[in-house]
Design an enzyme around this catalytic site. Structure first.
Site: not given
Ligand code: NAD
Length: 371
Positions: A121, A126, A129, A132, A227
């Site tokens: 990530r 990106q 990804d 995403s 995460y």
């Molecule tokens: P994910 O699919 O792993 O999880 C979805 C969401 O569920 C997350 O926001 C997580 O905090 C939340 N979650 C977990 N347990 C929970 C609970 N008990 N109650 C409520 N919510 C809960 O997450 P994702 O969509 O893959 O994103 C994860 C992170 O990665 C985020 O911070 C996102 O901004 C980041 N991200 C960064 C990049 C990058 O920099 N290239 C790209 C994509 C995502």
């Protein structure tokens, strides 16, 4: 490496294709010979002719054994991997945490397997990804799907025939999918509340015009990759208590809460569902990794005794296959392009993106979590 093979997805639920004609053309310009399994793009609206018109060859499944590089959306079977050419490269969503036998099959076949789930990530990665790009569309389609089965409209309407109140949406888990679900529900006129265990999310929720539900869970946080960290059983209980009232008042709940490489947390209990109004809808987007909602079922719609519909679609992004394929394909192109130098795909296991995504190399599994 010169010959690329795009497979036809074998899972009948899958409508996406890993590479669309315009990206096939771009790779051909880089020096790749593109081979597409007949019918690969059909369900997403990309006919064989569209690939042929950009110079791709239409071949059958047997071609996999000759290809230098095989790309697909979903993981292949162990039998398919056993036919791959030694030294070839495979790229798809391999689900490596749950597919240890498959990963071993790649190592045994001497094939370099790269898993889209393991792309870091980072800013530079990106554009590759897939998690995403596909979560974004899944979040959008979760709202559309809920809207299409509701017996009421989402927006407020003030008409001579009376005033209609906006529906209330509650989004649990605000990562990529959750943010898009909030934005889509807002665009359709719903009133939206949301919750996530990562405190940084509050500002993002507010910036989309939604309300952040505050629940004090003590110390929570996120990993270096962004995460969520796993909650303790006591924290989960606090979360359930804090959410129960919002759930009872919601017309639609969309849960997206996942823990990378682990089972999803069970956040919404049967009691909480029983407290909801008849006609309400829940979309459990974590259903494939264990489910956030008690009673949800993979790829089935469940109606509870009190009339709540729980949707357990495991691949909401495949519901918009043309857009999903376009974005997936762009991620594939960017991955291959990143490592193509002078028309040659160069293996570089020192590169952070390749090191993280490649799970088998030189006949060995490279990440002990998958052994
Ligand atoms: P994910 O699919 O792993 O999880 C979805 C969401 O569920 C997350 O926001 C997580 O905090 C939340 N979650 C977990 N347990 C929970 C609970 N008990 N109650 C409520 N919510 C809960 O997450 P994702 O969509 O893959 O994103 C994860 C992170 O990665 C985020 O911070 C996102 O901004 C980041 N991200 C960064 C990049 C990058 O920099 N290239 C790209 C994509 C995502």
């Amino acid at each position: 490496m010169k010959t690329l093979f795009v497979t036809l997805e074998k899972d009948p639920r899958e409508a996406r294709v890993a590479l669309i004609p315009s990206d096939a053309q771009k790779l051909a310009k880089l020096g790749w010979e593109i081979n597409v399994e007949s019918g690969a793009g059909a369900k997403a609206g990309f006919a064989d002719d569209a690939y042929a018109s950009v110079g791709a060859k239409i071949v059958d499944a047997e071609f996999a054994s000759q290809a230098d590089f095989v790309v697909s959306v979903r993981k292949p079977t162990i039998e398919e991997v056993s036919k791959y050419k030694k030294g070839s490269f495979h790229l798809s969503l391999l689900d490596p945490f749950n597919e240890k036998a498959l990963i071993k099959a790649f190592a045994d076949a001497g094939v370099y397997a790269a898993s889209f789930e393991m792309i870091p990530r980072s800013t530079i990665a990106q554009k590759m990804d897939v998690l995403s790009s596909q979560s974004n569309l899944a979040g959008y389609n979760a709202v559309i799907k809920a809207a299409s089965v509701l017996n009421r409209i989402l927006p407020m309407m003030m008409t001579p025939a009376g005033t209609i109140s906006p529906l209330k949406f509650f989004i649990v888990g605000v990562g990529v999918a959750g943010l898009q679900a909030i934005a889509t529900a807002k665009r359709l006129g719903a009133r939206v509340e949301a919750f996530d265990t990562r405190p940084v999310v509050e500002e993002q929720v507010r910036s989309l015009g939604a309300k952040f539900v505050k629940i004090d869970l003590g110390e929570t946080g996120q990993t270096a990759q962004g995460y969520a960290k796993e909650l303790t059983p006591e924290q989960i209980e606090l979360q359930r208590k804090g959410m129960a009232k919002v759930c009872a008042q919601s017309d639609v709940i969309i849960t997206t809460a996942k823990l990378f490489g682990r089972k999803a947390p069970r956040i919404i209990t049967a009691d909480m569902v029983a407290g909801m109004k008849a006609g309400s809808v829940i979309v459990d987007m974590a259903v494939e990794s264990g489910g956030n909602v008690e009673g949800s079922c993979p790829d089935k719609n469940v109606v509870t005794p009190n009339g709540v519909l729980i949707i357990g679609d495991t691949c909401l992004e495949a519901g918009v296959p043309a857009t999903a394929s376009q974005m997936f394909s762009s991620n594939v192109f960017n991955y291959i392009n990143h490592f193509t130098v002078d028309g040659e795909f160069k293996l570089n296991l020192e590169d952070a993106i390749m090191k993280s995504s490649v799970v088998t190399a030189d006949g060995k599994i490279t990440d002990e979590r998958f052994m």
